[in-house]
Structures are given as C-alpha cells and as structure tokens.
Enzyme design. Structure first.
Site, mmCIF file in Angstrom:
data_model
loop_
_atom_site.group_PDB
_atom_site.id
_atom_site.type_symbol
_atom_site.label_atom_id
_atom_site.label_comp_id
_atom_site.label_asym_id
_atom_site.label_seq_id
_atom_site.Cartn_x
_atom_site.Cartn_y
_atom_site.Cartn_z
ATOM 1 N N LEU A 1 -13.088 -28.355 -26.549
ATOM 2 C CA LEU A 1 -12.502 -27.752 -25.346
ATOM 3 C C LEU A 1 -10.988 -27.932 -25.269
ATOM 4 O O LEU A 1 -10.445 -28.938 -25.706
ATOM 5 C CB LEU A 1 -13.156 -28.365 -24.103
ATOM 6 C CG LEU A 1 -14.687 -28.260 -24.049
ATOM 7 C CD1 LEU A 1 -15.211 -28.961 -22.792
ATOM 8 C CD2 LEU A 1 -15.141 -26.802 -24.070
ATOM 9 N N HIS A 2 -10.344 -26.919 -24.690
ATOM 10 C CA HIS A 2 -8.891 -26.948 -24.493
ATOM 11 C C HIS A 2 -8.586 -26.389 -23.107
ATOM 12 O O HIS A 2 -9.513 -26.101 -22.325
ATOM 13 C CB HIS A 2 -8.194 -26.159 -25.604
ATOM 14 C CG HIS A 2 -8.747 -24.780 -25.822
ATOM 15 N ND1 HIS A 2 -8.702 -23.797 -24.855
ATOM 16 C CD2 HIS A 2 -9.395 -24.228 -26.885
ATOM 17 C CE1 HIS A 2 -9.259 -22.706 -25.322
ATOM 18 N NE2 HIS A 2 -9.705 -22.934 -26.552
ATOM 19 N N MET B 1 -18.357 -23.017 -26.855
ATOM 20 C CA MET B 1 -18.809 -23.610 -28.120
ATOM 21 C C MET B 1 -18.155 -24.977 -28.330
ATOM 22 O O MET B 1 -18.156 -25.513 -29.438
ATOM 23 C CB MET B 1 -18.473 -22.678 -29.287
ATOM 24 C CG MET B 1 -19.196 -21.334 -29.165
ATOM 25 S SD MET B 1 -19.397 -20.486 -30.717
ATOM 26 C CE MET B 1 -17.701 -20.216 -31.178
ATOM 27 N N GLY B 2 -17.571 -25.521 -27.249
ATOM 28 C CA GLY B 2 -17.005 -26.867 -27.342
ATOM 29 C C GLY B 2 -15.636 -26.898 -27.988
ATOM 30 O O GLY B 2 -14.985 -25.874 -28.148
ATOM 31 N N HIS C 1 -10.560 -23.321 -21.829
ATOM 32 C CA HIS C 1 -11.875 -23.640 -21.267
ATOM 33 C C HIS C 1 -11.714 -24.312 -19.894
ATOM 34 O O HIS C 1 -12.484 -24.049 -18.971
ATOM 35 C CB HIS C 1 -12.633 -24.610 -22.180
ATOM 36 C CG HIS C 1 -12.881 -24.094 -23.575
ATOM 37 N ND1 HIS C 1 -12.271 -24.604 -24.676
ATOM 38 C CD2 HIS C 1 -13.702 -23.104 -24.023
ATOM 39 C CE1 HIS C 1 -12.694 -23.984 -25.765
ATOM 40 N NE2 HIS C 1 -13.567 -23.059 -25.398
ATOM 41 N N GLN D 1 -15.608 -9.216 -25.508
ATOM 42 C CA GLN D 1 -16.811 -9.953 -25.091
ATOM 43 C C GLN D 1 -17.082 -9.731 -23.600
ATOM 44 O O GLN D 1 -18.225 -9.511 -23.184
ATOM 45 C CB GLN D 1 -16.596 -11.428 -25.394
ATOM 46 C CG GLN D 1 -17.687 -12.349 -24.943
ATOM 47 C CD GLN D 1 -17.506 -13.749 -25.512
ATOM 48 O OE1 GLN D 1 -17.858 -14.014 -26.649
ATOM 49 N NE2 GLN D 1 -16.964 -14.652 -24.728
ATOM 50 N N SER E 1 -6.890 -21.534 -28.625
ATOM 51 C CA SER E 1 -8.161 -21.261 -29.298
ATOM 52 C C SER E 1 -8.585 -22.519 -30.035
ATOM 53 O O SER E 1 -7.737 -23.241 -30.570
ATOM 54 C CB SER E 1 -7.975 -20.113 -30.302
ATOM 55 O OG SER E 1 -9.041 -20.118 -31.240
ATOM 56 N N LYS F 1 -9.321 -13.810 -23.075
ATOM 57 C CA LYS F 1 -8.895 -13.985 -24.473
ATOM 58 C C LYS F 1 -9.857 -13.191 -25.353
ATOM 59 O O LYS F 1 -9.468 -12.556 -26.314
ATOM 60 C CB LYS F 1 -8.948 -15.478 -24.802
ATOM 61 C CG LYS F 1 -9.078 -15.828 -26.240
ATOM 62 C CD LYS F 1 -7.727 -16.051 -26.826
ATOM 63 C CE LYS F 1 -7.745 -16.309 -28.308
ATOM 64 N NZ LYS F 1 -8.935 -16.924 -28.835
ATOM 65 N N ASP F 2 -11.155 -13.221 -24.995
ATOM 66 C CA ASP F 2 -12.180 -12.442 -25.691
ATOM 67 C C ASP F 2 -12.521 -11.243 -24.807
ATOM 68 O O ASP F 2 -13.619 -11.171 -24.235
ATOM 69 C CB ASP F 2 -13.406 -13.324 -25.944
ATOM 70 C CG ASP F 2 -13.068 -14.536 -26.789
ATOM 71 O OD1 ASP F 2 -13.033 -14.411 -28.011
ATOM 72 O OD2 ASP F 2 -12.796 -15.612 -26.211
HETATM 73 P P1 AMP Z 1 -15.437 -20.410 -27.090
HETATM 74 O O1 AMP Z 1 -15.699 -21.876 -26.940
HETATM 75 O O2 AMP Z 1 -14.321 -20.097 -28.034
HETATM 76 O O3 AMP Z 1 -16.688 -19.613 -27.330
HETATM 77 O O4 AMP Z 1 -14.905 -19.916 -25.681
HETATM 78 C C1 AMP Z 1 -15.632 -20.152 -24.510
HETATM 79 C C2 AMP Z 1 -15.005 -19.395 -23.377
HETATM 80 O O5 AMP Z 1 -13.648 -19.815 -23.214
HETATM 81 C C3 AMP Z 1 -14.956 -17.878 -23.635
HETATM 82 O O6 AMP Z 1 -15.265 -17.200 -22.430
HETATM 83 C C4 AMP Z 1 -13.530 -17.659 -24.043
HETATM 84 O O7 AMP Z 1 -13.061 -16.355 -23.746
HETATM 85 C C5 AMP Z 1 -12.820 -18.680 -23.174
HETATM 86 N N1 AMP Z 1 -11.500 -18.977 -23.745
HETATM 87 C C6 AMP Z 1 -11.217 -19.376 -25.005
HETATM 88 N N2 AMP Z 1 -9.880 -19.478 -25.173
HETATM 89 C C7 AMP Z 1 -9.305 -19.114 -23.998
HETATM 90 C C8 AMP Z 1 -7.965 -18.997 -23.531
HETATM 91 N N3 AMP Z 1 -6.924 -19.265 -24.324
HETATM 92 N N4 AMP Z 1 -7.756 -18.595 -22.260
HETATM 93 C C9 AMP Z 1 -8.816 -18.304 -21.449
HETATM 94 N N5 AMP Z 1 -10.093 -18.391 -21.823
HETATM 95 C C10 AMP Z 1 -10.354 -18.798 -23.076
#
Ligand code: AMP
Length: 298
Positions: free
Chosen positions: A36-37, A33-34, A40, A156, A188, A152-153
């Site tokens: 990014l860190h 969902m952008g 991601h 999911q 996050s 992390k999820d």
């Molecule tokens: P999101 O943008 O929050 O929907 O996350 C996109 C993807 O990045 C999902 O598969 C999350 O599980 C993964 N993600 C988010 N935060 C982390 C993290 N701290 N470590 C590993 N994967 C992550």
C-alpha cells in the site's frame, strides 16, 4: 482493526456488526493488491468518510495476471500494509489466500465486452475478466454499499461501472482522484521496480499529459490527432520510454475520438490515457477532462 483470512469469518463478522446497529450501518469496500501507498490511503480515507464500516481487501489476484506478467514477483509487505490500514481507521482487513478465493478451478467469469478490448485490455488479454470476476466475488461476499477505486486505473473504473449497471449490482462505485508524487509520477506499487534512471525518465508520463493540456488551453493542440501526436513526441523524448498506447478517448464510453475531431466540440468527459514501458516495468497514467472547461480557460 480485525484481520480476517476466511470468507466465512468475514461474513460472520459483518453480520454481527450489522446486528449491533439499528440501521444496519453502511459498508465501504477498498479492494487492493497490497503493498500500500498514498494512492491506496486516499481510497481508505474516502471510504472512512463515507462508511460506518470499512473493509480493506488485500489479494494479489492470480487470474488477472497473464502468462509472463509479474504475479510471482508482485511486491508484498503484509506487516507494513496492516500498520497503514490501522492508521487509516480500517475496521476489517480481508486477506484471503488464493486457495480461499479459488478453491477449485474457476469455470465462471464475468466478462464485460467492448470496453475491455482496447487500451490495457488489448495488451493484457483476459486481465479485465480477472478483475471483474474477483470484484464480483468480493461484492458478493462483503455486500458493500460502496466500493472505492482509483482513477489511476480509469479503464478499470469504466469497466466496473458498466458491470454494476449491466448486472444491477447493489453497490455504488466511487471513483477517486489520482495521487501523485511531488514531482508528478502517479503512485503505483510497481514504481519500486524502476531503476533510478527509469524513475527519472518516467516523469515524462505526467509531463506529457500536462503539456498537452497546456497546448489545448493555448490553442496549440485543437484536434485529437494533434493531441495524440504531441503525446507521442513528448514521450519519445525520453530514450528509455517504449509506448504501448497514447490515446484520446471519450470517458467512460472509451470510444476513440476521430483524428480530425475538434476537442472543443466534444461533449462530456475525455481521457488522455498512456501505457509506457521502462525496461520491464509497465506504467500507466491518464488525464481526465471536460474539453469545454479546459478550453474555456484560454
Ligand atoms: P492495486 O493495489 O494496484 O490493485 O490498486 C488498488 C486500488 O488503488 C485501485 O482502485 C487503484 O486504482 C487504486 N490506486 C492505485 N494507485 C493509485 C493512485 N496513484 N492514486 C489513486 N488510486 C490509486
């Protein structure tokens, strides 16, 4: 790196890439969902290692947000995201509008039962239906060989793996480890919402998981009830923390481990999963382990 905003443009680009390779080449998909860190980024790195073509999608998916959640205010920074994607060797960034993904009212949804009725599914009704629906759409559009998701999820990941098995989708779900700040906080996009004090107290999530793991190692927590109690007590020591859940479950089945079950007796993987609110910000974290391995370290 190509930035593509339409489904037809993306299909065209992927088709022409396939035609230039004798074997068609493998495609890796990293849905996000952008904002990014490094979490991601770890998925992008893994996808880059395992795929000929890597597609990163950036889409804040409205149908996975409930009423009163942060859809409108979800942090966005396309320019920074594109720079990070480029540095990680992404071939195609797919950034559709809501209109492009949902031109008409959605009448078809993918619903995974049972696994979605607890943990985040209980507190966010309909959330996982939104996730499984959008991920199915991305899989149908992109036809990746592999799709990369963060543990992390973890729920999911379990839900998506179930969907792929149940619907015989021709894609492999690749779970990737949780990336943390140096002090332990799981990365996050929502961490930016935290005040300084909340950010400090949020360390209680990773600390509680580690402390309970330690307690298991030295025989101070032997049953699921003891592990749950310890998680709750440690998290409650942070005054701003409001616990939504602190659970011990089998993974990926997500069956609740009965209170008096000795953790050492469990076969397979176990997850300690947390959702805790600090003010308006809801954070999740978890620790996945195989009891026999943890407890044999004693
Ligand atoms: P999101 O943008 O929050 O929907 O996350 C996109 C993807 O990045 C999902 O598969 C999350 O599980 C993964 N993600 C988010 N935060 C982390 C993290 N701290 N470590 C590993 N994967 C992550």
């Amino acid at each position: 790196m190509k930035v593509i905003r339409t489904i037809s443009g993306l299909r065209q680009e992927l088709n022409s890439l396939k035609q230039t390779r004798k074997d068609g080449g493998s495609v890796g998909l990293v849905p996000t969902m952008g904002f990014l860190h490094a979490g991601h980024a770890s998925l992008m790195t893994r996808a880059r290692e395992m795929s000929d073509t890597v597609v990163l999608s950036i889409f804040v998916n409205p149908i996975q947000f409930g009423p009163g959640e942060d859809y409108e205010t979800y942090p966005r920074d396309e320019e920074r995201d594109l720079a990070l994607a480029e540095r990680h060797g992404i071939d195609i960034v797919f950034i559709p509008t809501v209109q492009e993904m949902y031109p008409k009212q959605v009448k078809t949804k993918i619903v995974v039962s049972e696994l979605t009725s607890l943990l985040c599914g209980a507190s966010r009704p309909g959330h996982f239906d939104g996730v499984t629906t959008v991920v199915s759409k991305l899989i149908n559009i992109i036809k990746p060989n592999r799709a990369f998701f963060g543990l992390k999820d973890a729920q999911q990941v379990a839900v998506l793996q179930q969907m792929v098995t149940d619907l015989n989708l021709d894609v492999e779900i690749i779970p990737c480890p949780i990336i943390r700040e140096k002090d332990g906080l799981a990365l996050s996009s929502r961490n930016v919402y935290l005040s300084q004090e909340e950010r400090t107290q949020a360390l209680i999530l990773s600390r509680s998981l580690n402390d309970v793991r330690e307690a298991m190692n030295c025989g101070k927590a032997t049953t699921a009830a003891e592990a749950r109690l310890m998680l709750n007590e440690i998290i409650h020591s942070a005054p701003l923390a409001v616990i939504e859940y602190a659970e011990v479950l089998s993974f990926p089945e997500l069956s609740r481990v009965e209170d008096d079950t000795l953790l050492v007796d469990l076969q397979g993987q176990v997850i300690m999963a947390l959702a805790v609110k600090f003010g308006k910000t809801r954070l999740i974290d978890n620790l996945l382990f195989t009891p026999k391995e943890v407890l044999s370290l004693v």
